[in-house]
Design a protein around this motif. Structure first.
Motif, PDB file in Angstrom:
ATOM      1  N   VAL A  38       0.834  -1.200   0.000  1.00 39.38           N
ATOM      2  CA  VAL A  38       0.000   0.000   0.000  1.00 39.38           C
ATOM      3  C   VAL A  38       0.875   1.259   0.000  1.00 39.38           C
ATOM      4  O   VAL A  38       0.596   2.230  -0.718  1.00 39.38           O
ATOM      5  CB  VAL A  38      -0.957  -0.012   1.209  1.00 39.38           C
ATOM      6  CG1 VAL A  38      -1.622   1.344   1.409  1.00 39.38           C
ATOM      7  CG2 VAL A  38      -2.013  -1.091   1.026  1.00 39.38           C
TER       8      VAL A  38
ATOM      9  N   HIS B  72       0.772   4.275  -2.933  1.00 38.23           N
ATOM     10  CA  HIS B  72       0.500   5.677  -2.633  1.00 38.23           C
ATOM     11  C   HIS B  72       1.715   6.559  -2.919  1.00 38.23           C
ATOM     12  O   HIS B  72       1.561   7.701  -3.366  1.00 38.23           O
ATOM     13  CB  HIS B  72       0.057   5.830  -1.180  1.00 38.23           C
ATOM     14  CG  HIS B  72      -1.366   5.445  -0.940  1.00 38.23           C
ATOM     15  ND1 HIS B  72      -2.420   6.260  -1.309  1.00 38.23           N
ATOM     16  CD2 HIS B  72      -1.910   4.332  -0.386  1.00 38.23           C
ATOM     17  CE1 HIS B  72      -3.549   5.676  -0.982  1.00 38.23           C
ATOM     18  NE2 HIS B  72      -3.277   4.498  -0.430  1.00 38.23           N
TER      19      HIS B  72
ATOM     20  N   GLU C  40      -5.282   1.051  -8.474  1.00 39.56           N
ATOM     21  CA  GLU C  40      -6.552   0.984  -7.750  1.00 39.56           C
ATOM     22  C   GLU C  40      -6.906  -0.456  -7.367  1.00 39.56           C
ATOM     23  O   GLU C  40      -7.396  -0.712  -6.258  1.00 39.56           O
ATOM     24  CB  GLU C  40      -7.664   1.598  -8.595  1.00 39.56           C
ATOM     25  CG  GLU C  40      -7.493   3.103  -8.802  1.00 39.56           C
ATOM     26  CD  GLU C  40      -8.427   3.658  -9.864  1.00 39.56           C
ATOM     27  OE1 GLU C  40      -9.290   2.884 -10.361  1.00 39.56           O
ATOM     28  OE2 GLU C  40      -8.304   4.848 -10.196  1.00 39.56           O
TER      29      GLU C  40
ATOM     30  N   LEU D  93      -4.811  -1.597  -4.433  1.00 45.64           N
ATOM     31  CA  LEU D  93      -5.279  -1.002  -3.182  1.00 45.64           C
ATOM     32  C   LEU D  93      -6.596  -1.624  -2.726  1.00 45.64           C
ATOM     33  O   LEU D  93      -6.842  -1.767  -1.522  1.00 45.64           O
ATOM     34  CB  LEU D  93      -5.419   0.505  -3.345  1.00 45.64           C
ATOM     35  CG  LEU D  93      -4.097   1.261  -3.500  1.00 45.64           C
ATOM     36  CD1 LEU D  93      -4.354   2.741  -3.756  1.00 45.64           C
ATOM     37  CD2 LEU D  93      -3.206   1.072  -2.275  1.00 45.64           C
TER      38      LEU D  93
ATOM     39  N   GLY E 254      -5.706  -2.762   0.714  1.00 43.63           N
ATOM     40  CA  GLY E 254      -6.065  -1.625   1.544  1.00 43.63           C
ATOM     41  C   GLY E 254      -6.886  -1.966   2.780  1.00 43.63           C
ATOM     42  O   GLY E 254      -6.609  -1.434   3.864  1.00 43.63           O
TER      43      GLY E 254
ATOM     44  N   TRP F  46       2.985   6.168   5.442  1.00 40.86           N
ATOM     45  CA  TRP F  46       2.487   4.793   5.440  1.00 40.86           C
ATOM     46  C   TRP F  46       3.407   3.848   6.198  1.00 40.86           C
ATOM     47  O   TRP F  46       2.934   2.937   6.888  1.00 40.86           O
ATOM     48  CB  TRP F  46       2.289   4.307   4.004  1.00 40.86           C
ATOM     49  CG  TRP F  46       1.125   4.973   3.363  1.00 40.86           C
ATOM     50  CD1 TRP F  46       1.131   6.014   2.498  1.00 40.86           C
ATOM     51  CD2 TRP F  46      -0.255   4.679   3.588  1.00 40.86           C
ATOM     52  NE1 TRP F  46      -0.143   6.389   2.160  1.00 40.86           N
ATOM     53  CE2 TRP F  46      -1.020   5.581   2.807  1.00 40.86           C
ATOM     54  CE3 TRP F  46      -0.919   3.725   4.357  1.00 40.86           C
ATOM     55  CZ2 TRP F  46      -2.410   5.567   2.793  1.00 40.86           C
ATOM     56  CZ3 TRP F  46      -2.308   3.705   4.339  1.00 40.86           C
ATOM     57  CH2 TRP F  46      -3.037   4.609   3.563  1.00 40.86           C
TER      58      TRP F  46
END
Length: 217
Positions: free
Chosen positions: A92, A96, A155, A158, A162, A207
């Motif tokens: 993750v 990001h 996407e 994630l 996520g 993160w």
């Protein structure tokens, strides 16, 4: 309100996705706690659906690492496993970081304002001790660079990893998330200056600050 008579029925895939999201969110926010048994019939009655979309949703949640299934025996909410969380956090963080580095120079004034507003609400929630609201604001803030990037592969990654990370974030924000306020602000400032490398480093640090040790939680 008039509705078209020839509208197709709601697809099964939409029902399946909705059941998945409802269960995912209930696990992330602690409504369904680690070790809790998940029974098809009980979930179906709760959500008002048949067992089929429930079973499909549970399979997806198993892929997310949020539930564990013993064939022929039971399905339960997973415990927070240190290695699984560390692996998910690293993936993750990488996604990001990539997004922030790529879009720092093309975020609009509205994008920056949206990130600042999300961080303001995040700070208010942390100070009020509302971890769930803090988690929602945190997700909204980080979603802006992802949206601007527009990379479907990022996407999808994630979506996969996520939820496991958000589950741990909720625990952190329940304890103390004050340091994240300043980390967010620094990342936003660097984005506003179009400093992609600096903003990416700030995003990565944010993160990576998520603890994965069960002792630290």
């Amino acid at each position: 309100m008039p509705l078209p008579s020839d509208a197709p029925p709601v697809g099964r895939s939409l029902l399946r996705d909705d059941v998945y999201r409802r269960l995912r969110d209930a696990i992330v926010d602690g409504t369904l706690r680690p070790g809790e048994q998940l029974r098809d019939a009980e979930i179906g009655a709760w959500l008002g659906v048949s067992r089929t979309p429930v079973r499909e949703a549970l399979l997806r949640l198993e892929g997310n690492g949020l539930v564990v299934t013993q064939p022929g025996r039971s399905t339960a909410v997973s415990e927070i496993d240190e290695k699984s969380l560390r692996d998910a956090r690293d993936v993750v963080a990488a996604m990001h970081t990539l997004a922030v580095q790529e879009v720092a120079g093309r975020l609009s004034a509205d994008d920056i304002a949206g990130m600042r507003d999300a961080n303001r609400r995040f700070a208010e929630a942390i100070r009020a001790g509302d971890a769930a609201a803090a988690l929602d604001s945190d997700e909204e803030l980080h979603a802006i660079p992802i949206r601007v990037l527009g990379n479907r592969a990022v996407e999808k990654v994630l979506e996969q990893f996520g939820p496991l990370v958000r589950r741990a974030e909720l625990i952190r924000f329940s304890d103390d998330g004050h340091a994240s306020i300043e980390r967010h602000e620094r990342m936003i400032d660097l984005c506003e200056r179009h400093d992609g490398a600096g903003a990416a480093a700030a995003a990565f640090a944010t993160w990576q600050s998520l603890p994965t040790s069960t002792e630290s939680r």
